[in-house]
Design an enzyme around this catalytic site. Structure first.
Site, short mmCIF file in Angstrom:
data_model
loop_
_atom_site.label_atom_id
_atom_site.label_comp_id
_atom_site.label_asym_id
_atom_site.label_seq_id
_atom_site.Cartn_x
_atom_site.Cartn_y
_atom_site.Cartn_z
N ASN A 35 0.87 -1.18 0.00
CA ASN A 35 0.00 0.00 0.00
C ASN A 35 0.90 1.22 0.00
O ASN A 35 1.49 1.55 1.02
CB ASN A 35 -0.89 -0.04 1.26
N LYS A 57 0.06 4.25 -0.31
CA LYS A 57 -0.61 5.45 0.25
C LYS A 57 -0.36 6.64 -0.70
O LYS A 57 -0.31 6.45 -1.90
CB LYS A 57 -0.12 5.69 1.68
N HIS A 101 -9.59 1.23 4.73
CA HIS A 101 -8.33 1.44 5.46
C HIS A 101 -8.60 2.41 6.61
O HIS A 101 -9.39 3.35 6.46
CB HIS A 101 -7.27 2.00 4.51
N GLU A 145 -7.00 4.80 7.72
CA GLU A 145 -6.76 6.22 7.41
C GLU A 145 -7.95 6.83 6.69
O GLU A 145 -8.26 8.01 6.86
CB GLU A 145 -5.46 6.34 6.59
N GLU A 174 -5.63 -4.83 10.55
CA GLU A 174 -4.61 -3.79 10.74
C GLU A 174 -4.92 -3.00 12.01
O GLU A 174 -5.72 -2.04 11.97
CB GLU A 174 -4.59 -2.83 9.55
N GLY A 202 2.25 2.29 10.65
CA GLY A 202 3.21 3.39 10.51
C GLY A 202 3.91 3.77 11.80
O GLY A 202 4.60 4.78 11.86
N SER A 205 3.19 -2.13 10.37
CA SER A 205 4.63 -2.19 10.64
C SER A 205 5.24 -3.55 10.32
O SER A 205 6.11 -4.04 11.05
CB SER A 205 4.92 -1.78 12.10
P1 PGA Z 1 2.73 0.28 7.58
O1 PGA Z 1 1.28 0.51 6.94
O2 PGA Z 1 3.26 -1.04 7.05
O3 PGA Z 1 3.53 1.44 7.12
O4 PGA Z 1 2.55 0.22 9.07
C1 PGA Z 1 0.38 -0.57 6.77
C2 PGA Z 1 -0.90 -0.07 6.17
O5 PGA Z 1 -1.37 1.02 6.53
O6 PGA Z 1 -1.51 -0.75 5.31
#
Ligand code: PGA
Length: 251
Positions: free
Chosen positions: A9, A11, A93, A95, A163, A169, A209
């Site tokens: 992803n 983003k 997601h 976010e 997640e 992140g 992560s």
């Molecule tokens: P990350 O993000 O691996 O940077 O923690 C995962 C995601 O948001 O899908």
């Protein structure tokens, strides 16, 4: 047996010049033992899909509107994403749930739109830290699973990604015990709702992560069929070792 899936992803990262990373990933794994999907910013999907058409890397998107077309300025429909070459789309997601107030109902409608356009919906769910600290993790996950996943979901059109919001992140992945507990809960919930055949065939990804140095441990957890990877999917140097760990876990 479920085929494992490594999904990236990007983003809101990446420009045309960064598609070189995808070419590197594709050439490192010409015949991978797992599926590979990179969910890119909408601006890159068409070019990436064209460049990767002869490779085993699938291109996906990160969101879609629930309608197929219409007066929705700035939005993109699942039909348009498929037209641009996407094979899958992330919906729900955290976010987007946070930044755009997306509810479980919105996420379910988007997943349905994805299915209607012939795309795989990668449906995300996960608890916040406050919810985990309050002991509500499984309640939250159960409610998201019930209301974000359409009735007609099947293994051919749906992937679920767990997640935990606090792990995204943050550099702080969930522990193996935490992941194992939620994935077992999700598997049981899918079997209860969709029956054994479909419920055991839908793939479950962990995200939050995932990095080269923790991938092997995460992929050894029961009911983890792969990962949704954010930061570590941006470069071949980080993503390739994760793919290697997933391919090794398949054996
Ligand atoms: P990350 O993000 O691996 O940077 O923690 C995962 C995601 O948001 O899908």
């Amino acid at each position: 047996m479920r085929r494992r899936l490594a999904a990236g992803n990007w983003k809101m990262n990446g420009r045309l010049a960064d598609l070189d990373q995808l070419a590197k990933i594709a050439s490192a794994y010409p015949d991978p033992a797992c599926d590979m999907l990179l969910c890119l910013p909408a601006t890159l999907i068409h070019t990436a899909a064209a460049r990767l058409s002869d490779t085993s890397v699938m291109v996906g998107a990160q969101d879609c509107h629930c309608a197929a077309s219409g007066a929705h300025t700035g939005d993109i429909s699942a039909v348009q994403l498929a037209d641009a070459g996407a094979r899958a789309v992330i919906v729900g997601h955290s976010e987007r749930r946070a930044d755009h107030s997306e509810t479980n109902g919105t996420v379910c409608a988007k997943a349905l739109a994805a299915h209607g356009a012939g795309l795989t919906a990668v449906i995300c769910l996960g608890e916040t830290l406050a919810e985990r600290d309050a002991g509500r993790t499984l309640d939250v996950i159960g409610a998201q699973l019930a209301a974000s996943v359409p009735e007609a979901a099947g293994a051919e059109n749906t992937v679920i990604a767990y997640e935990p919001v606090w792990a995204i992140g943050s550099g702080r992945s969930a522990t193996s015990d935490q992941i194992a507990q939620v994935h077992a809960f999700l598997r049981a919930g899918l079997v209860e709702r969709f029956g054994t055949q479909t419920g055991t065939a839908i793939r479950l990804l962990y995200g939050g992560s995932v990095k080269p140095d923790n991938a092997t441990e995460i992929f050894a957890i029961p009911e983890v069929d792969g990962a949704l990877v954010g930061g570590a999917s941006l470069t071949a140097d980080d993503f390739c070792p994760i793919l290697a760990a997933l391919a090794a876990a398949q054996d």
